[in-house]
Design an enzyme around this catalytic site. Sequence first.
Site, PDB file in Angstrom:
ATOM      1  CG  HIS A 114     -39.290  67.647 -44.504  1.00 31.51           C
ATOM      2  ND1 HIS A 114     -39.024  66.302 -44.363  1.00 31.51           N
ATOM      3  CD2 HIS A 114     -38.190  68.279 -44.044  1.00 31.51           C
ATOM      4  CE1 HIS A 114     -37.834  66.140 -43.837  1.00 31.51           C
ATOM      5  NE2 HIS A 114     -37.292  67.329 -43.635  1.00 31.51           N
ATOM      6  CE1 TYR A 177     -36.023  73.842 -52.360  1.00 34.51           C
ATOM      7  CE2 TYR A 177     -35.030  74.302 -54.491  1.00 34.51           C
ATOM      8  CZ  TYR A 177     -35.937  73.605 -53.719  1.00 34.51           C
ATOM      9  OH  TYR A 177     -36.764  72.661 -54.307  1.00 34.51           O
ATOM     10  CB  SER A 178     -29.383  75.800 -55.114  1.00 37.86           C
ATOM     11  OG  SER A 178     -28.835  75.090 -56.163  1.00 37.86           O
TER      12      SER A 178
HETATM   13  P1  NDP Z   1     -44.845  72.898 -49.973  1.00 42.72           P
HETATM   14  O1  NDP Z   1     -44.259  74.184 -49.509  1.00 42.72           O
HETATM   15  O2  NDP Z   1     -46.185  72.888 -50.589  1.00 42.72           O
HETATM   16  O3  NDP Z   1     -44.869  71.847 -48.772  1.00 42.72           O
HETATM   17  C1  NDP Z   1     -43.810  71.767 -47.885  1.00 42.72           C
HETATM   18  C2  NDP Z   1     -44.176  70.803 -46.790  1.00 42.72           C
HETATM   19  O4  NDP Z   1     -43.101  70.765 -45.850  1.00 42.72           O
HETATM   20  C3  NDP Z   1     -45.424  71.218 -46.033  1.00 42.72           C
HETATM   21  O5  NDP Z   1     -46.151  70.077 -45.651  1.00 42.72           O
HETATM   22  C4  NDP Z   1     -44.861  71.929 -44.817  1.00 42.72           C
HETATM   23  O6  NDP Z   1     -45.828  71.865 -43.783  1.00 42.72           O
HETATM   24  C5  NDP Z   1     -43.619  71.083 -44.530  1.00 42.72           C
HETATM   25  N1  NDP Z   1     -42.608  71.823 -43.780  1.00 42.72           N
HETATM   26  C6  NDP Z   1     -42.140  73.080 -44.007  1.00 42.72           C
HETATM   27  N2  NDP Z   1     -41.232  73.419 -43.073  1.00 42.72           N
HETATM   28  C7  NDP Z   1     -41.116  72.358 -42.251  1.00 42.72           C
HETATM   29  C8  NDP Z   1     -40.353  72.091 -41.082  1.00 42.72           C
HETATM   30  N3  NDP Z   1     -39.523  73.004 -40.568  1.00 42.72           N
HETATM   31  N4  NDP Z   1     -40.492  70.898 -40.477  1.00 42.72           N
HETATM   32  C9  NDP Z   1     -41.339  69.966 -40.961  1.00 42.72           C
HETATM   33  N5  NDP Z   1     -42.080  70.139 -42.065  1.00 42.72           N
HETATM   34  C10 NDP Z   1     -41.982  71.330 -42.691  1.00 42.72           C
HETATM   35  O7  NDP Z   1     -43.723  72.242 -50.946  1.00 42.72           O
HETATM   36  P2  NDP Z   1     -43.887  71.556 -52.371  1.00 42.72           P
HETATM   37  O8  NDP Z   1     -44.981  70.564 -52.322  1.00 42.72           O
HETATM   38  O9  NDP Z   1     -43.893  72.611 -53.405  1.00 42.72           O
HETATM   39  O10 NDP Z   1     -42.483  70.802 -52.486  1.00 42.72           O
HETATM   40  C11 NDP Z   1     -42.333  69.471 -52.036  1.00 42.72           C
HETATM   41  C12 NDP Z   1     -40.938  68.994 -52.389  1.00 42.72           C
HETATM   42  O11 NDP Z   1     -40.728  69.141 -53.798  1.00 42.72           O
HETATM   43  C13 NDP Z   1     -39.823  69.803 -51.704  1.00 42.72           C
HETATM   44  O12 NDP Z   1     -38.779  68.950 -51.317  1.00 42.72           O
HETATM   45  C14 NDP Z   1     -39.369  70.740 -52.798  1.00 42.72           C
HETATM   46  O13 NDP Z   1     -38.040  71.157 -52.651  1.00 42.72           O
HETATM   47  C15 NDP Z   1     -39.543  69.862 -54.033  1.00 42.72           C
HETATM   48  N6  NDP Z   1     -39.668  70.639 -55.257  1.00 42.72           N
HETATM   49  C16 NDP Z   1     -40.766  71.426 -55.450  1.00 42.72           C
HETATM   50  C17 NDP Z   1     -40.877  72.194 -56.594  1.00 42.72           C
HETATM   51  C18 NDP Z   1     -42.046  73.060 -56.869  1.00 42.72           C
HETATM   52  O14 NDP Z   1     -41.993  73.810 -57.854  1.00 42.72           O
HETATM   53  N7  NDP Z   1     -43.113  72.989 -56.097  1.00 42.72           N
HETATM   54  C19 NDP Z   1     -39.801  72.187 -57.606  1.00 42.72           C
HETATM   55  C20 NDP Z   1     -38.702  71.331 -57.294  1.00 42.72           C
HETATM   56  C21 NDP Z   1     -38.651  70.572 -56.155  1.00 42.72           C
HETATM   57  P3  NDP Z   1     -45.821  72.825 -42.491  1.00 42.72           P
HETATM   58  O15 NDP Z   1     -45.623  74.219 -42.993  1.00 42.72           O
HETATM   59  O16 NDP Z   1     -47.152  72.579 -41.890  1.00 42.72           O
HETATM   60  O17 NDP Z   1     -44.724  72.351 -41.626  1.00 42.72           O
END
Ligand code: NDP
Length: 285
Positions: A114, A177-178
């Site tokens: 997450h 974030y970084s």
């Molecule tokens: P998304 O934004 O699509 O998904 C994020 C997830 O985290 C959702 O399920 C969201 O659901 C949940 N979330 C957000 N805030 C909270 C909170 N406060 N408490 C609990 N859950 C939370 O992210 P990605 O799929 O793009 O990224 C997934 C991982 O990959 C992350 O760790 C990201 O840093 C990493 N990553 C992604 C990249 C990209 O380009 N996509 C690049 C590099 C790394 P909800 O809002 O319902 O809580």
Amino acid sequence: ILVPFVALALAFCFYSRKEDFKPEMLKGKRVIVTGASTGIGEQMAYHLAHMGSHILVTARTEAKLQKVVARCLELGAASARYMNGSMEDMIFAELVVKKAEELWGSLDMLILNHVGSSYFGFFNSDVGHVQKLLDINFLSYVTMTVAALPMLKKSAGSIVVVSSMAGKVGFPLLVPYSATKFALDGFFSSLRQELVMQNTNVSITLCVLGLIDTENAMKTVSGVFTSPAAPKEECALEIIKGGALRQREVYYEYTSTKFPLLIRDWVPDLLDYLIRRSYNTEKLK
Ligand code: NDP
């Protein structure tokens, strides 16, 4: 001077080569996936369902989690449950692990994925936001790990930590974030060393991702960060494979992660320059 070094590195790689991945490795395994209502986490849940795992997914949005669970059951999950709540709250983070214990009595894999929402822009000096993001992106990962370690030690399980290129090298417009992603590397790479020293058979896999085509990421970087995005479905599978094979790190995909990082320690200014060049700064004005 380099020849014995390269020979030693090659011999080490050969010696430490692991078996090939097979989907059956996840059959019947008990897995928590956080942040699984959308994006890469959602895709990981579907792959695990297809492989016949028991799955517990988390996020804040209950309606989305209900749909993910329903789809997991259609795809063949051994079982699928959800828990909704915010990872800003460490009590919730602990409760998720407790729920897994109640449901299964054990845990094989903890996938920490997450990520809290942040801004894509120059650092705005908001220290409170950095603190909040550290809670969600870092402290809750630590909290869940502490709660899960007793079960993982018994099952010889795995911890999978989803990080980013922005957790290995500085990226502009992503300062808070970084910072949280660098913190993950420090904590989990040090913990990995201690687990080895204590003969604890729990693996830690740190996943270094480039840009992935999830809806949120595409919306965030649109027009400003110009590198191509890799597919979330394949990314999700590579993360699971890396965890199952107990790799120390997963790089996805190689051209945007592993290869650029090869020059980081030798010519860091060149890497910084190349990263800045992949931003369309005109769009920021
Ligand atoms: P998304 O934004 O699509 O998904 C994020 C997830 O985290 C959702 O399920 C969201 O659901 C949940 N979330 C957000 N805030 C909270 C909170 N406060 N408490 C609990 N859950 C939370 O992210 P990605 O799929 O793009 O990224 C997934 C991982 O990959 C992350 O760790 C990201 O840093 C990493 N990553 C992604 C990249 C990209 O380009 N996509 C690049 C590099 C790394 P909800 O809002 O319902 O809580």
